[in-house]
Design a protein around this motif. Structure first.
Motif, PDB file in Angstrom:
ATOM      1  N   PRO A   1       0.917  -1.190  -0.123  1.00  0.00           N
ATOM      2  CA  PRO A   1      -0.077   0.043  -0.054  1.00  0.00           C
ATOM      3  C   PRO A   1       0.856   1.219   0.052  1.00  0.00           C
ATOM      4  CG  PRO A   1      -0.596  -1.463   1.695  1.00  0.00           C
ATOM      5  CD  PRO A   1       0.754  -2.002   1.218  1.00  0.00           C
ATOM      6  N   THR A   2       0.472   2.276  -0.811  1.00  0.00           N
ATOM      7  CA  THR A   2       1.245   3.616  -0.755  1.00  0.00           C
ATOM      8  C   THR A   2       0.748   4.618  -0.021  1.00  0.00           C
ATOM      9  OG1 THR A   2      -0.023   4.651  -2.734  1.00  0.00           O
ATOM     10  CG2 THR A   2       2.050   2.936  -3.144  1.00  0.00           C
ATOM     11  N   GLY A   3      -0.575   4.471   0.244  1.00  0.00           N
ATOM     12  CA  GLY A   3      -1.333   5.485   1.022  1.00  0.00           C
ATOM     13  C   GLY A   3      -1.547   6.713   0.316  1.00  0.00           C
ATOM     14  N   ARG A   4      -1.305   6.764  -1.085  1.00  0.00           N
ATOM     15  CA  ARG A   4      -1.778   7.736  -1.963  1.00  0.00           C
ATOM     16  C   ARG A   4      -2.548   7.496  -2.829  1.00  0.00           C
ATOM     17  NH1 ARG A   4       2.255  11.642  -2.310  1.00  0.00           N
ATOM     18  NH2 ARG A   4       1.423  12.072  -4.180  1.00  0.00           N
ATOM     19  N   LYS A   5      -3.435   8.824  -2.812  1.00  0.00           N
ATOM     20  CA  LYS A   5      -4.480   8.738  -4.082  1.00  0.00           C
ATOM     21  C   LYS A   5      -3.952   8.843  -5.583  1.00  0.00           C
ATOM     22  CE  LYS A   5      -7.793  11.685  -5.000  1.00  0.00           C
ATOM     23  NZ  LYS A   5      -9.279  12.411  -4.895  1.00  0.00           N
ATOM     24  N   LYS A   6      -2.893   9.712  -5.343  1.00  0.00           N
ATOM     25  CA  LYS A   6      -2.161  10.024  -6.857  1.00  0.00           C
ATOM     26  C   LYS A   6      -0.811   9.472  -6.807  1.00  0.00           C
ATOM     27  CE  LYS A   6      -4.805  14.259  -7.699  1.00  0.00           C
ATOM     28  NZ  LYS A   6      -4.746  15.691  -8.099  1.00  0.00           N
ATOM     29  N   PHE A   7      -0.568   8.437  -7.765  1.00  0.00           N
ATOM     30  CA  PHE A   7       0.757   8.182  -8.020  1.00  0.00           C
ATOM     31  C   PHE A   7       0.726   7.370  -9.297  1.00  0.00           C
ATOM     32  CE2 PHE A   7       3.406   4.079  -6.860  1.00  0.00           C
ATOM     33  CZ  PHE A   7       4.381   4.485  -7.941  1.00  0.00           C
ATOM     34  N   GLY A   8       1.528   7.839 -10.297  1.00  0.00           N
ATOM     35  CA  GLY A   8       1.574   7.261 -11.513  1.00  0.00           C
ATOM     36  C   GLY A   8       2.453   6.240 -11.854  1.00  0.00           C
ATOM     37  N   ALA A   9       3.582   6.396 -12.106  1.00  0.00           N
ATOM     38  CA  ALA A   9       4.665   5.290 -12.273  1.00  0.00           C
ATOM     39  C   ALA A   9       6.089   5.452 -11.859  1.00  0.00           C
ATOM     40  CB  ALA A   9       4.726   5.100 -13.879  1.00  0.00           C
ATOM     41  N   VAL A  10       6.851   4.582 -11.795  1.00  0.00           N
ATOM     42  CA  VAL A  10       8.260   4.788 -11.487  1.00  0.00           C
ATOM     43  C   VAL A  10       8.718   3.994 -12.693  1.00  0.00           C
ATOM     44  CG1 VAL A  10      10.384   3.936 -10.098  1.00  0.00           C
ATOM     45  CG2 VAL A  10       8.069   4.860  -8.988  1.00  0.00           C
ATOM     46  N   LEU A  11       9.827   4.448 -13.493  1.00  0.00           N
ATOM     47  CA  LEU A  11      10.607   4.060 -14.498  1.00  0.00           C
ATOM     48  C   LEU A  11      12.116   3.862 -14.183  1.00  0.00           C
ATOM     49  CD1 LEU A  11       8.173   4.882 -16.022  1.00  0.00           C
ATOM     50  CD2 LEU A  11       9.397   5.614 -17.992  1.00  0.00           C
ATOM     51  N   GLY A  12      12.552   2.542 -13.890  1.00  0.00           N
ATOM     52  CA  GLY A  12      13.956   2.676 -13.816  1.00  0.00           C
ATOM     53  C   GLY A  12      14.830   3.029 -14.766  1.00  0.00           C
ATOM     54  N   ASP A  13      16.320   3.158 -14.581  1.00  0.00           N
ATOM     55  CA  ASP A  13      17.307   3.734 -15.535  1.00  0.00           C
ATOM     56  C   ASP A  13      17.025   3.034 -16.901  1.00  0.00           C
ATOM     57  OD1 ASP A  13      18.116   5.331 -13.630  1.00  0.00           O
ATOM     58  OD2 ASP A  13      19.516   3.593 -12.860  1.00  0.00           O
ATOM     59  N   TYR A  14      17.045   3.701 -18.132  1.00  0.00           N
ATOM     60  CA  TYR A  14      17.128   3.053 -19.193  1.00  0.00           C
ATOM     61  C   TYR A  14      15.715   2.590 -19.850  1.00  0.00           C
ATOM     62  CZ  TYR A  14      22.043   4.113 -19.290  1.00  0.00           C
ATOM     63  OH  TYR A  14      23.361   4.850 -19.299  1.00  0.00           O
ATOM     64  N   VAL A  15      14.681   2.809 -19.217  1.00  0.00           N
ATOM     65  CA  VAL A  15      13.567   2.089 -19.603  1.00  0.00           C
ATOM     66  C   VAL A  15      13.055   2.913 -20.977  1.00  0.00           C
ATOM     67  CG1 VAL A  15      10.979   2.061 -18.796  1.00  0.00           C
ATOM     68  CG2 VAL A  15      12.381   1.089 -17.240  1.00  0.00           C
ATOM     69  N   GLU A  16      12.337   1.892 -21.874  1.00  0.00           N
ATOM     70  CA  GLU A  16      11.908   2.462 -22.935  1.00  0.00           C
ATOM     71  C   GLU A  16      10.232   2.165 -23.156  1.00  0.00           C
ATOM     72  OE1 GLU A  16      13.019   4.131 -25.718  1.00  0.00           O
ATOM     73  OE2 GLU A  16      15.033   4.182 -25.260  1.00  0.00           O
ATOM     74  N   VAL A  17       9.568   3.108 -23.332  1.00  0.00           N
ATOM     75  CA  VAL A  17       8.004   3.231 -23.199  1.00  0.00           C
ATOM     76  C   VAL A  17       7.655   3.356 -24.539  1.00  0.00           C
ATOM     77  CG1 VAL A  17       5.809   3.781 -22.329  1.00  0.00           C
ATOM     78  CG2 VAL A  17       7.811   3.487 -20.811  1.00  0.00           C
ATOM     79  N   GLY A  18       7.004   2.451 -25.222  1.00  0.00           N
ATOM     80  CA  GLY A  18       6.464   2.780 -26.785  1.00  0.00           C
ATOM     81  C   GLY A  18       5.450   3.671 -26.742  1.00  0.00           C
ATOM     82  N   CYS A  19       5.186   4.260 -28.004  1.00  0.00           N
ATOM     83  CA  CYS A  19       4.330   5.209 -28.024  1.00  0.00           C
ATOM     84  C   CYS A  19       2.755   4.826 -27.859  1.00  0.00           C
ATOM     85  CB  CYS A  19       4.138   5.534 -29.764  1.00  0.00           C
ATOM     86  SG  CYS A  19       5.892   6.207 -30.472  1.00  0.00           S
ATOM     87  N   ASN A  20       1.963   5.953 -27.507  1.00  0.00           N
ATOM     88  CA  ASN A  20       0.592   5.660 -27.089  1.00  0.00           C
ATOM     89  C   ASN A  20       0.246   4.458 -26.018  1.00  0.00           C
ATOM     90  OD1 ASN A  20      -0.428   7.604 -28.900  1.00  0.00           O
ATOM     91  ND2 ASN A  20       0.067   6.122 -30.305  1.00  0.00           N
ATOM     92  N   SER A  21       1.367   4.346 -25.142  1.00  0.00           N
ATOM     93  CA  SER A  21       1.076   3.641 -23.948  1.00  0.00           C
ATOM     94  C   SER A  21       0.656   4.149 -22.818  1.00  0.00           C
ATOM     95  CB  SER A  21       2.505   2.854 -23.723  1.00  0.00           C
ATOM     96  OG  SER A  21       2.861   1.831 -24.556  1.00  0.00           O
TER      97      SER A  21
END
Length: 224
Positions: A161-181
């Motif tokens: 549990p994070t206890g947060r209502k707002k939390f998006g994402a954590v990207l580690g070093d050198y992560v590549e996220v493809g278009c429109n994801s």
């Protein structure tokens, strides 16, 4: 493949001026509630020889490039060599690392972008941490609030549990996220992992992996 959500396994703290923010914390999302206060404490201590102070609680390195149409909301810090391009919208509580790119029509809110992060085209990044050299393809976003507005849980083993209502994402070093994801609330992606375009990602994704879809996450062939 193993998955970790520890700061030490995800992020190179030598690649951000926000390193003190992460000290004595176990998980990266624990810094989210402190970003605003941290910036307000650090900003006045930045060298006047290296940073300009164009408006209250905004600090911009002299060798950064900020397009005239970009909006810099307080508090924020734009580090050396960064680019904040046409119509970028920094709502505040944002640290943009050395050599990072905040592109056209990109929106940032309550984030730490480590050095060399690229968010170059039509990205929304809110309540998130993006590690060194992470890249978000055009149109990819972090979704930072669950549809039922309940508190975000990181779906590790066991769940955290994070206890947060707002939390998006954590990207580690050198992560590549493809278009429109879409990175759903509480997503954590390990170092050097690649996400296919047009993906819906949730949970904890291992390092050195390829996310093809929720049922197909395969290790990269390359050596570590």
């Amino acid at each position: 493949m193993t998955a970790s959500v520890q700061i030490s396994d995800l992020l190179d703290l030598e690649q951000t001026l926000a390193a003190p923010l992460f000290q004595e914390k176990q998980y990266p999302w624990q810094v989210l509630e402190e970003i605003e206060t941290f910036i307000r404490g650090l900003g006045p201590r930045l060298s006047a020889d290296e940073f300009i102070h164009p408006q209250p609680e905004v600090w911009v390195a002299k060798d950064a490039e900020v397009f005239p149409s970009a909006y810099l909301g307080a508090p924020c810090i734009i580090d050396h060599g960064a680019q904040v391009r046409h119509c970028a919208f920094i709502r505040g509580s944002a640290i943009v690392g050395k050599g990072a790119v905040v592109g056209n029509s990109v929106e940032l809110k309550n984030v730490v972008l480590f050095n060399k992060v690229e968010t170059p085209h039509y990205n929304y990044v809110g309540d998130s941490i993006l590690g060194f050299h992470a890249h978000m393809g055009a149109g990819s976003i972090t979704s930072n609030v669950k549809s039922d507005r309940s508190l975000v849980t990181v779906k590790a083993d066991p769940a955290i549990p994070t206890g947060r209502k707002k939390f998006g994402a954590v990207l580690g070093d050198y992560v590549e996220v493809g278009c429109n994801s879409v990175l759903n609330p509480g997503t954590v992606i390990g170092r050097h992992t690649t996400v296919y375009p047009v993906s819906s990602v949730r949970g904890v994704i291992p390092a050195y992996a390829i996310f093809k879809d929720a049922g197909r996450i395969v290790p990269k062939e390359e050596s570590r």
